[in-house]
Design a protein around this motif. Structure first.
Motif, short mmCIF file in Angstrom:
data_model
loop_
_atom_site.label_atom_id
_atom_site.label_comp_id
_atom_site.label_asym_id
_atom_site.label_seq_id
_atom_site.Cartn_x
_atom_site.Cartn_y
_atom_site.Cartn_z
N ARG A 118 0.84 -1.20 0.00
CA ARG A 118 0.00 0.00 0.00
C ARG A 118 0.87 1.25 0.00
O ARG A 118 0.59 2.23 -0.71
CB ARG A 118 -0.91 0.03 1.25
CG ARG A 118 -2.13 -0.86 1.22
CD ARG A 118 -3.16 -0.50 0.17
NE ARG A 118 -3.74 0.82 0.23
CZ ARG A 118 -4.89 1.13 0.82
NH1 ARG A 118 -5.56 0.22 1.50
NH2 ARG A 118 -5.38 2.35 0.74
N ARG A 121 2.41 1.55 -3.52
CA ARG A 121 1.44 1.92 -4.56
C ARG A 121 0.99 3.36 -4.45
O ARG A 121 0.95 4.10 -5.45
CB ARG A 121 0.23 0.99 -4.48
CG ARG A 121 -0.76 1.18 -5.63
CD ARG A 121 -2.08 0.49 -5.35
NE ARG A 121 -2.85 1.19 -4.32
CZ ARG A 121 -4.04 0.78 -3.88
NH1 ARG A 121 -4.58 -0.33 -4.36
NH2 ARG A 121 -4.68 1.46 -2.93
N ASP A 122 0.63 3.78 -3.24
CA ASP A 122 -0.03 5.07 -3.07
C ASP A 122 0.93 6.24 -2.86
O ASP A 122 0.55 7.39 -3.11
CB ASP A 122 -1.01 5.00 -1.89
CG ASP A 122 -2.14 4.02 -2.13
OD1 ASP A 122 -2.29 3.54 -3.27
OD2 ASP A 122 -2.86 3.70 -1.17
N TRP A 123 2.15 5.96 -2.40
CA TRP A 123 3.09 7.05 -2.13
C TRP A 123 4.47 6.83 -2.75
O TRP A 123 5.28 7.73 -2.74
CB TRP A 123 3.23 7.26 -0.62
CG TRP A 123 2.02 7.93 -0.05
CD1 TRP A 123 1.75 9.27 -0.05
CD2 TRP A 123 0.90 7.31 0.59
NE1 TRP A 123 0.54 9.53 0.56
CE2 TRP A 123 0.00 8.34 0.97
CE3 TRP A 123 0.57 5.98 0.90
CZ2 TRP A 123 -1.21 8.07 1.63
CZ3 TRP A 123 -0.62 5.72 1.56
CH2 TRP A 123 -1.50 6.75 1.92
N THR A 125 7.17 5.34 -6.01
CA THR A 125 7.32 5.57 -7.46
C THR A 125 7.88 4.36 -8.19
O THR A 125 7.80 4.30 -9.42
CB THR A 125 8.26 6.76 -7.73
OG1 THR A 125 9.58 6.44 -7.26
CG2 THR A 125 7.78 8.03 -7.04
N GLU A 127 8.78 0.11 -9.05
CA GLU A 127 8.11 -1.17 -9.26
C GLU A 127 8.39 -2.12 -8.10
O GLU A 127 9.43 -2.01 -7.43
CB GLU A 127 8.61 -1.81 -10.56
CG GLU A 127 8.23 -1.07 -11.81
CD GLU A 127 6.81 -1.38 -12.27
OE1 GLU A 127 6.20 -2.32 -11.71
OE2 GLU A 127 6.32 -0.68 -13.17
N THR A 204 -0.12 -1.50 -15.64
CA THR A 204 0.46 -0.32 -15.00
C THR A 204 1.20 -0.72 -13.73
O THR A 204 1.04 -1.84 -13.22
CB THR A 204 -0.63 0.69 -14.61
OG1 THR A 204 -1.47 0.10 -13.60
CG2 THR A 204 -1.48 1.08 -15.81
N ARG A 205 2.00 0.20 -13.20
CA ARG A 205 2.71 -0.05 -11.95
C ARG A 205 1.72 -0.37 -10.83
O ARG A 205 1.91 -1.32 -10.06
CB ARG A 205 3.55 1.18 -11.58
CG ARG A 205 4.48 0.98 -10.38
CD ARG A 205 5.16 2.31 -10.01
NE ARG A 205 4.24 3.17 -9.29
CZ ARG A 205 4.11 3.24 -7.96
NH1 ARG A 205 4.89 2.48 -7.20
NH2 ARG A 205 3.26 4.05 -7.39
N GLU A 206 0.67 0.41 -10.75
CA GLU A 206 -0.33 0.19 -9.70
C GLU A 206 -0.99 -1.17 -9.85
O GLU A 206 -1.24 -1.87 -8.85
CB GLU A 206 -1.37 1.31 -9.72
CG GLU A 206 -0.86 2.67 -9.28
CD GLU A 206 0.00 3.37 -10.34
OE1 GLU A 206 0.02 2.90 -11.50
OE2 GLU A 206 0.65 4.37 -10.00
N ALA A 207 -1.28 -1.56 -11.09
CA ALA A 207 -1.91 -2.86 -11.33
C ALA A 207 -0.97 -3.99 -10.94
O ALA A 207 -1.41 -5.02 -10.40
CB ALA A 207 -2.32 -2.99 -12.79
N ILE A 209 1.38 -3.85 -8.63
CA ILE A 209 1.44 -3.89 -7.17
C ILE A 209 0.19 -4.58 -6.61
O ILE A 209 0.28 -5.43 -5.72
CB ILE A 209 1.58 -2.47 -6.59
CG1 ILE A 209 2.95 -1.90 -6.97
CG2 ILE A 209 1.40 -2.48 -5.07
CD1 ILE A 209 3.13 -0.43 -6.63
N ASP A 210 -0.98 -4.25 -7.14
CA ASP A 210 -2.21 -4.90 -6.67
C ASP A 210 -2.19 -6.39 -6.98
O ASP A 210 -2.72 -7.20 -6.20
CB ASP A 210 -3.43 -4.23 -7.29
CG ASP A 210 -3.77 -2.90 -6.63
OD1 ASP A 210 -3.35 -2.68 -5.48
OD2 ASP A 210 -4.45 -2.06 -7.26
#
Length: 592
Positions: A118, A121-123, A125, A127, A204-207, A209-210
Motif C-alpha cells: 500500500r 502503490r499510493d506514495w 514511485t 516497481e 500499469t505499476r499500480e496494477a 502492485i495490486d
C-alpha cells in the motif's frame, strides 16, 4: 557531549534503521531516484533477511508517513486481525486460559506485506521488482549473520531439531548453527519472492502492485499457509501440539487500511501515533501527564527525572491495560484519556514515593477491569518454575523475539516511520513451501470476555508496535521509533522529552542512558507483572540508584549499553539529520 557517532546532517536524504545493510539499501534507493516510501519498502524487505530473529514476511508493520506534496500525515495499519475461527470458546475448549506465545494458535492475518505494498502503490514511485531486488539478492547470495541471530538459533536448536523441522531446514544448514560473520542465505524465501513477482502482472505499476497483493492474500502464498495450518500439529509453549486457526479465507478478506493518526500538542510540538489498536496512545498519555512539570529544569539523568517519568508511565500503561483495544470492537475513550481535565486529576496521583499499585483511571466515570493480582502471580510462578529459561523454556520455543524500526526522509521532505515485527524465527515453524514463519501477535488478546482487548474474530490485537512522528510549529519535524515490546513507548517518551526539554540532538538523546519499568502487565505470554520493578542503564550514577531505591522503586542496574534501540531522522529549515542506536552494534544511520 561525547556521542558514539555523529548526528548526521545533509540535504539529500536520511535513512536510519536497526541494521546497517537495510539503511544502506534505503539510501541506495534514494540515490536511484526513489522517494522515502520506495526506500522504506526496500529497507523493510531487506530486514526480513538481515534480522530474521526480529521480523519476517509473515509479521506485522504499522507505518506512519508524511506526504510532503499534501502536507498530510497518514497511518497504514499493517496489523492483521484474528482469524474467523479464533473465539474465546475455541480456546476454552482446548483448556487454555492464555493464548500461547508460540506455534500456530496465536497467528493472525500477516499484515506486513500488504502494508508495504500500500505504501509503495499510493506514495512510492518504483516497481515491486525494483524494491525487492536488494532483499532477493541477499536471500540468494547470503547476508553476513550477526551474533544475536546465531545465539537465537542456538537457543532454538532443540526445538528445531525435534519439533519444528521446517525451521531446521532453513536455520540449521547442514545441521549446524550459522556462525556469526558468515554469509547466510534464504533460497526458499528468495524463490517465494521471485514467484510472486513473476505472477504479479498488469498494464500499469499500480496494477502490478495490486497483483502482488492478490498473490500474497489470495494466491499461492495464502494457499500454502492454508494447507499448512489445516494439517500441521505444532508444539507450542502450552506443552501440547495444536493446529492453527488461520485460513486462506481470512487472508483474502483483509487488506491494510489507511487511518488518520492520533495527535497530541506538547510544548510547540504535535506528536503523532497509531490508534488504540496499538499501544501508541500511551506515549501521548505520558506527555499529557508530564505537561504539568518543568522537566527542563531537571537533570535528564537525575533521579527526579527518572522518578517522574516512571510514575507517569505507570499511570498511562495502567490505562493501556484497562481501556485500549481495536476501536472497531470496543469503545476506547481516547478523547477523555488525553484531555487536560482527566490528566490534571491523574497527575495528583504522582507523589514523592514509587507506587506499587496498578491504578487505571475512570474516564467518563467508567470502571476499569484488570486482574493485576493474576499477572503478579504468573510472574511469581514463572520465577519458581524448574528449568525456566534453559532448557525447558527453550525446548518449547518460549524465547523472546523483538522488533525492527525504519526512519526515512527524502530530499522532497517526505517522511516514513515504521516498526515492522513478528514472524520471528522463534515464533512458529517455517512453512516449507514459502521459507518463512508466521507471527504470534494473537497472544496479546485476553481470553476473558468483556475486556477492551478480549479476543474477537476479525479484531486486531492490541499491538506493542508503535512508530512515532512529530511536527514542530506545524511543520513535519521528526520520525522516530524503537524495538522493545512494552518498552517502546517508554524509551521513545524519554528520548522525545530529552530532545524537547534539554535541547539534545538526535544522537545525544539516543546515547544518553535510559531506563524502563516492568510494573504493568506484559503484552507477551505469560502476561506477567512485576510491581515497582525499574531497570536503569549501568551508566547512571550510583547515587541515582540509591535515590530511586529510597523512594520505593524496586530499582536495579542493567548493563552499561542495554536500554533502548532508537533511531530517528528529522528535517528543519531544509537540513536533514539522523542518528541511530549503538547498543547491540547493529543499528546505523546513513545519509548526505
Amino acid at each position: 557531549m561525547f556521542t558514539t557517532r555523529p548526528e548526521l546532517a545533509g540535504t539529500f536524504g536520511m535513512v536510519a534503521t536497526t541494521h546497517w545493510i537495510a539503511s544502506a539499501v534505503g539510501l541506495a534507493v534514494l540515490e536511484r531516484g526513489g522517494n522515502a516510501a520506495d526506500a522504506a519498502v526496500a529497507a523493510a524487505f531487506t530486514l526480513h533477511v538481515a534480522e530474521p530473529h526480529l521480523n519476517g514476511p509473515g509479521g506485522d508493520a504499522p507505518i506512519l508517513l508524511h506526504d510532503a506534496a499534501t502536507a498530510r500525515q497518514h497511518v497504514i495499519c499493517g496489523q492483521g486481525p484474528a482469524p474467523a475461527a479464533a473465539t474465546i470458546a475455541r480456546f476454552e475448549a482446548l483448556g487454555l486460559d492464555l493464548i500461547p506465545g508460540t506455534g500456530l494458535l496465536p497467528a493472525v492475518v500477516p499484515g506486513a506485506f500488504d502494508a508495504w505494498m500500500r505504501l509503495l502503490r499510493d506514495w512510492g514511485t518504483l516497481e515491486p521488482a525494483e524494491v525487492l531486488d536488494f532483499a532477493i539478492g541477499y536471500a540468494e547470495r547470503g547476508i553476513p549473520i550477526v551474533p544475536r541471530i546465531s545465539a537465537a538459533i542456538e537457543t532454538m536448536r532443540p526445538m528445531f531439531e525435534q519439533e519444528w523441522t521446517g525451521s531446521a531446514a532453513v536455520f540449521l544448514p547442514g545441521g549446524q548453527v550459522p556462525a556469526p560473520g558468515r554469509l547466510f542465505a534464504r533460497p526458499a524465501l528468495a524463490a517465494t519472492w521471485r514467484r510472486l513477482l513473476a505472477e504479479a502482472t498488469g498494464p500499469t505499476r499500480e496494477a502490478r502492485i495490486d497483483a502482488a497483493r492478490r498473490c500474497f492474500a489470495q494466491g499461492f502464498v495464502a494457499e500454502a499457509i492454508d494447507r499448512f495450518f489445516r494439517h500441521a500439529e505444532i508444539l507450542d509453549v502450552s506443552g501440547r501440539r495444536h493446529r492453527g486457526l488461520l485460513t486462506g479465507a481470512d487472508m483474502a478478506a483483509w487488506e491494510a487500511g489507511i487511518e488518520a493518526p492520533l495527535r497530541f500538542d506538547y510544548h510547540g510540538h504535535q506528536v503523532l501515533k497509531c490508534g488504540p489498536w496499538s499501544q501508541g496512545p500511551v506515549l501521548l498519555q505520558q506527555l499529557a501527564l508530564l505537561a504539568g512539570y518543568d522537566l527542563g529544569a531537571l537533570d535528564p539523568t537525575g533521579a527526579e527525572f527518572v522518578h517522574l517519568v516512571t510514575e507517569a508511565g505507570k499511570l498511562a500503561y495502567a490505562d493501556r491495560e484497562a481501556w485500549y483495544g481495536d476501536p472497531a470492537f470496543t469503545d476506547v475513550p481516547i478523547e477523555t484519556l488525553l484531555s487536560p481535565a482527566y490528566n490534571d486529576e491523574r497527575r495528583r496521583l504522582i507523589g514523592a514515593e514509587a507506587s506499587r499499585d496498578l491504578r487505571p483511571g475512570r474516564p467518563d466515570g467508567r470502571a476499569p477491569v484488570h486482574d493485576y493480582a493474576a499477572a503478579i502471580a504468573r510472574a511469581e510462578r514463572a520465577s519458581r518454575a524448574p528449568g525456566a529459561g534453559e532448557p525447558t523454556v527453550a525446548r518449547l520455543g518460549a524465547i523472546g523475539g523483538d522488533t525492527c524500526h525504519i526512519d526515512v526522509i527524502d530530499r522532497w521532505g517526505n517522511m516514513v516511520s515504521a516498526t515492522p515485527s513478528g514472524g520471528w524465527l522463534q515464533s512458529s515453524p517455517v512453512i516449507p513451501e514459502l521459507g518463512f514463519p508466521l507471527g504470534t501477535r494473537g497472544q496479546m488478546f485476553w481470553l476473558q470476555p468483556g475486556l477492551p482487548s478480549s479476543l474477537h474474530p476479525g479484531a486486531r490485537p492490541r499491538s506493542t508496535l508503535s512508530p512515532s512522528m512529530a511536527l514542530r510549529d506545524g511543520e513535519a519535524w521528526m520520525s522516530f521509533g524503537t524495538p522493545g515490546g512494552d518498552q517502546q513507548d517508554q524509551w521513545q517518551t524519554i528520548f522525545l522529552l530529552r530532545r524537547i526539554h534539554h535541547n539534545l540532538n538526535i544522537q545525544e538523546a539516543i546515547d544518553l542512558p535510559s531506563f524502563h519499568s516492568e510494573h504493568f502487565t506484559s503484552s507477551f505470554w505469560p502476561r506477567v507483572a512485576r510491581p515497582g520493578k525499574l531497570v536503569i542503564e549501568g551508566r547512571f550514577a550510583d547515587q541515582v540508584l540509591r535515590d530511586l531505591l529510597s523512594r520505593g522503586h524496586r530499582a536495579e542496574k542493567g548493563e552499561d549499553w542495554s536500554e533502548g534501540r532508537l533511531s530517528a531522522a528529522s528535517i528543519e529549515g531544509g537540513l536533514l539529520r539522523a542518528g541511530a542506536n549503538p547498543r547491540g552494534m547493529q543499528g546505523y544511520a546513513v545519509g548526505r
